[in-house]
Structure formats: structure tokens, C-alpha cells
Write an enzyme that holds these catalytic residues in place. Structure first.
Site, PDB file in Angstrom:
ATOM      1  N   LYS A 112      18.803  18.435  63.163  1.00 28.04           N
ATOM      2  CA  LYS A 112      17.811  17.818  64.036  1.00 28.04           C
ATOM      3  C   LYS A 112      17.275  18.806  65.078  1.00 28.04           C
ATOM      4  O   LYS A 112      16.149  18.676  65.548  1.00 28.04           O
ATOM      5  CB  LYS A 112      18.406  16.605  64.754  1.00 28.04           C
ATOM      6  CG  LYS A 112      19.084  15.544  63.874  1.00 28.04           C
ATOM      7  CD  LYS A 112      18.107  14.635  63.207  1.00 28.04           C
ATOM      8  CE  LYS A 112      18.679  13.340  62.641  1.00 28.04           C
ATOM      9  NZ  LYS A 112      19.658  13.462  61.568  1.00 28.04           N
TER      10      LYS A 112
HETATM   11  C1  LIG Z   1      19.815  12.827  60.360  1.00 29.83           C
HETATM   12  C2  LIG Z   1      20.796  13.432  59.409  1.00 29.83           C
HETATM   13  C3  LIG Z   1      20.658  13.287  58.005  1.00 29.83           C
HETATM   14  C4  LIG Z   1      19.558  12.452  57.369  1.00 29.83           C
HETATM   15  O1  LIG Z   1      18.295  13.008  57.528  1.00 29.83           O
HETATM   16  P1  LIG Z   1      16.976  12.107  57.313  1.00 29.83           P
HETATM   17  O2  LIG Z   1      15.845  12.970  57.722  1.00 29.83           O
HETATM   18  O3  LIG Z   1      17.152  10.910  58.215  1.00 29.83           O
HETATM   19  O4  LIG Z   1      16.938  11.706  55.885  1.00 29.83           O
HETATM   20  C5  LIG Z   1      21.568  13.942  57.190  1.00 29.83           C
HETATM   21  N1  LIG Z   1      22.588  14.659  57.720  1.00 29.83           N
HETATM   22  C6  LIG Z   1      22.749  14.811  59.061  1.00 29.83           C
HETATM   23  C7  LIG Z   1      23.903  15.596  59.561  1.00 29.83           C
HETATM   24  C8  LIG Z   1      21.870  14.199  59.946  1.00 29.83           C
HETATM   25  O5  LIG Z   1      22.043  14.347  61.285  1.00 29.83           O
END
Ligand SMILES: *Cc1c(COP(=O)(O)O)cnc(C)c1O
Length: 467
Positions: A112
Site C-alpha cells: 500500500k
Molecule cells: C491490500 C492487500 C492485498 C489486497 O490488495 P487489493 O488491491 O485489495 O486486491 C493483498 N495483500 C496485502 C498484504 C494487502 O495489504
């Protein structure tokens, strides 16, 4: 570049306004009016560029004239300068066919950060000189909250109120949020679960009196700018593996469909993507949708990969819209049907369009743990539960041996060290960059999960609109 809503009636916006709005006013999501493309020569010319330079090139057509070329490049340098690896998102080879793309070298140890470090700078840039003060309200199961708080702490013109379910995020995740003591950061532990926190946030956006008093905005992956920033690493990785002369496949641990949708955008822009593998845990609505056309929500089962414990994947709407001839009226009808019954069928055009590029897989907890052990013992890599789900799906996808398969490593194993220890027997240590996380002072409020309690708390602290 203009942005249009997937539900057809909200006004089209430029990049600046689409970024600040988050959600479209008709309830839809913003997408670019057309996909920009890169020629094979332009893709080849990305070879050897730094991550920040690659980012600036990929983002240029999307930002249009809302940022100058120099501003965009400076923002990319600043955002990605905070990553602890010089390559920002390094590739690690596991065996002859499989690679990990490590997306967790940012300040809060999950992918993120790649988008939110950039989004924090965008908000500041677009608000400077205006009299708008943004009130960001969000709910988090852990990773979005910590990444957004790190990106926005101390910035002018914006306050962030982040709701997390009390006792249901990991210690590392909570402390990454609650030890940030900047005055514009407000952490709220809700006496309830994540769905309750999320429902409170939606209720605030839908409440006319509340939403007219403050300029509310969102930082979850409904915000187009986040997806745009994620398109970059698909190009960055594929070029290192031989694109544009060679096809590359990606396996993506998926929850809200944001990360893998960025891979779809990369393919639309001309990157030779052999396959996008949508890997889910037992919360498998996307696997059912992509394999059988059945998009129907159940109840969330908590797993060791909590950031994928999702029943409704907001960004899927963006794909369905693009695959159904971009008919906003039809999309609005389809989504209204889903919102009232929590179920819908993909149309033939949507199912066939998706099948051309996507496959999907559902990974059981036992296979996830087994994959963590395989990576640790056979390839010398400690991986987190989310990454393990992606890698499990990648290894059994049956792709031709000459197609490199890149699994997106979405979180640092130390962020989920209890689960990693359970599977592999060894406990990952926190990297030095999180420092004295466990000695720092925490600050947060704990509130009942009622609309009144939460809005009263926010209204006392947020900056009202200038009239
Ligand atoms: C948010 C997240 C995901 C999922 O990603 P999306 O974009 O919501 O599909 C997968 N792994 C981790 C560690 C995350 O923080």
C-alpha cells in the site's frame, strides 16, 4: 486526460479533481476516458531507468496538464526516495520460472505504501493555494490505515480519521498507526468488527448534513490515483524480464481487486502480459466470479491473510465496466441489482472478456502454509501469508515453462510474524526501519460503534468547509 464514472451520470473530471473526489457522485468509480498506449519502442526504452523515472513516464499521460513534467518527476523522486531498497520494488528469482516482486520496502511494510506515499504528495500539491481542507475518513483492517497515516502525517490542508476494529489488527499494524502523534492524525478503535467500521464510514459519506459540513475524501483503492501508481511496477518488472519482446505473467494476492486491476491497465497500455492470476483465500467471491460468472457475497471468514478477507471487491466494477462496452447506464443497473440482492451474474461479454486475460484460484490455508515452507526451505525466501497465496496459485497455474511468472509480494513477513512462525517455525525479525515501534507512545480513542459517537468525535476535531 478526463475521467468518467462507471455509472455514467457524474460529471467527467480532470486528474486533480478525480484524485480529490475519490468516489464519483453517482456512486461509481472514476476511470480514464481512454487507455493511453506505449509503443514497443517506448516500452523497450524503459530498460535501465530508475523506479522514479519509470513512474514519471508511465503516469505522464494520466496526469495530463494537472502537473508539469518537472513537478511529476520531483514527486516520484520524493515518494520513492523513502523506500529502503535502492530498486524500490526489487525482483527476486525463486526457481527457473518463478519470481517475487517485493513491494514491501516502504515505511509500513506492505505494498500500500507504493501508492499512498505518492498520493500523500498529490493531496498536498493539489490543495496548496486552495482554501479547501480535506477530511479523510477511512476504515482499515490494518495495512491501508498504517500506509495512509504515514503518508499524510503532518501534511497541511488535511486531517485523517482512521477507524480500526478494536483488538482485530496485529500489534505491528496497530502501533504503526497509533504511535504517529502528528496533530492531523486521529486514530479511532471501534468496538466492533471491520465491516461495522466500514459501514460507519459509508454512513458518514451518505449523510447529507455531515458530508456537507466537511470536505470528505477517501484513501482506499476506489481512488484512481492509487491504481495509477500501481501500474508502474508491472512495467518495471516485465521490462527487467524481457518485455516488450517477451510475455510475462503475474500472480496477485487479491482482496479489493485494486492491485490486479492495475495489471489489467498495464496490459491495456500495451505491456505483453501473458496472464493475470487472481489469487484468493477462502473468501473467494472473485474466484467464483471469474471461473463461473457468479459474483455473490457471503460472510467474511477471518484468515491468516486478513487484508484479503473481503466479500465485496469494489474495483471489480471498473473491470466489468470496461468489458461491457463502457455502458454506464447498464453498469448502474447491474450494480443496483447487486446492492439489493448481494448477487449478480456476469454477462457473456464480461465473462469472455475477463477469461482472455484473467484466471483465478482459491488457496486453502493448508496450501498457503505449505507454500510458505516451500519458499523458505527450497528457495531461501521467507514470505508472508498473502504472498504465499499468490505463489501457491502461480505454481499450479500450469503456464508454459518459457513464460516467467511474477508473484507480487504484498507484505513483509515481519508484519505477520505470528502466522509465518506457525507455518515455518521461525520468527521473522522486524526490519531496522520500523525502529523502536514497540517503545513508542500510542495515542487513540476507543469509541462505541454508533454513528452518533463517531460523528460527534470527528465533528469536534475536523475543519469545517469555508462558506
Ligand atoms: C491490500 C492487500 C492485498 C489486497 O490488495 P487489493 O488491491 O485489495 O486486491 C493483498 N495483500 C496485502 C498484504 C494487502 O495489504
Amino acid at each position: 486526460m478526463r475521467y468518467e464514472s462507471t455509472r455514467g451520470t457524474a460529471p467527467t473530471l480532470d486528474f486533480r479533481d478525480a484524485t480529490l473526489a475519490g468516489l464519483a457522485s453517482d456512486g461509481g468509480l472514476y476511470v480514464p476516458e481512454a487507455w493511453p498506449t506505449l509503443s514497443a519502442n517506448e516500452i523497450a526504452a524503459l530498460a535501465g531507468l530508475s523506479y522514479a523515472e519509470t513512474a514519471a513516464r508511465i503516469m505522464t499521460p494520466f496526469v495530463g496538464d494537472t502537473l508539469s513534467a518537472d513537478e511529476l518527476r520531483a514527486m516520484c523522486e520524493a515518494a520513492y526516495g523513502r523506500f529502503s531498497h535502492a530498486a524500490v520494488t526489487p525482483l527476486v528469482q525463486l526457481d527457473q520460472q518463478h519470481f517475487l516482486l517485493e513491494l514491501f520496502h516502504g515505511p509500513t511494510l506492505a505494498f500500500k505504501d507504493v501508492a499512498l506515499q505518492f498520493l500523500g504528495l498529490l493531496f498536498e500539491r493539489f490543495l496548496t493555494g486552495s482554501d479547501t481542507h480535506l477530511t479523510i475518513v477511512g476504515a482499515t483492517s490494518g495495512d491501508t490505515g498504517s500506509a495512509a497515516i504515514d503518508a499524510l502525517a503532518g501534511r497541511e490542508h488535511v486531517d485523517i480519521f482512521m477507524l480500526h476494529p478494536e483488538g482485530r489488527v496485529s500489534d505491528v499494524q496497530r502501533r504503526q498507526m497509533t504511535t504517529v502523534l502528528a496533530p492531523n492524525v486521529h486514530n479511532i478503535a471501534i468496538r466492533g468488527d471491520f465491516d461495522t467500521a466500514q459501514a460507519l464510514v459509508k454512513a458518514m459519506f451518505n449523510d447529507d448534513a455531515f458530508s456537507q459540513r466537511f470536505t470528505l475524501s477517501a484513501v482506499n483503492s476506489i481512488n484512481w490515483a492509487r491504481l495509477m501508481a500501481q501500474v508502474v511496477y508491472y512495467f518495471y518488472a516485465a521490462v527487467r524480464l524481457g518485455a516488450p519482446d517477451r510475455q510475462v505473467a503475474f500472480s496477485v494476492p487479491t482482496g479489493n481487486f485494486g492491485d490486479v486491476f492495475a495489471g489489467y491497465v498495464a496490459a491495456k497500455m500495451g505491456l505483453p502480459v501473458a496472464r493475470l492470476i487472481v489469487a484468493t483465500n477462502v473468501n473467494d467471491i472473485l474466484h467464483r466470479a471469474l471461473s463461473a460468472g457468479d459474483y455473490s457475497a457471503g460472510t467474511v471468514t477471518p484468515t491468516a491473510a486478513p487484508s484479503m478477507d473481503i466479500q465485496v471487491s469494489s474495483n471489480f466494477e471498473r473491470l466489468l465496466y470496461d468489458l461491457a462496452a463502457r455502458d454506464g447506464g447498464a453498469m448502474a443497473d447491474q450494480m443496483r441489482g447487486f446492492e439489493s440482492t448481494r448477487a449478480m451474474r456476469l454477462t457473456n461479454a464480461q465473462a469472455e472478456g475477463a477469461a482472455a486475460l484473467f484466471t483465478s484460484d482459491r488457496v486453502e490455508p493448508g496450501d498457503m502454509s505449505e507454500t510458505m515452507r516451500w519458499a523458505c526451505h527450497e528457495a531461501g525466501q521467507v514470505i508472508d501469508p498473502h504472498t504465499a497465496i499468490g505463489l501457491a496459485a502461480a505454481r499450479r497455474a500450469g503456464l508454459p515453462a518459457d513464460v516467467p511468472v511474477v508473484t507480487l509480494a504484498t507484505a513483509h513477513p515481519a508484519k505477520f510474524r505470528d502466522a509465518v512462525e506457525r507455518a515455518t517455525g521461525s520468527r521473522p525479525t522486524l526490519p531496522g526501519r520500523v525502529g523502536d515501534l514497540f517503545d513508542r507512545e500510542e495515542r487513540y480513542a476507543t469509541l462505541d460503534a454508533t454513528f452518533e459517537a463517531v460523528t460527534a468525535y470527528i465533528a469536534e476535531r475536523a475543519v469545517a468547509k469555508v462558506r
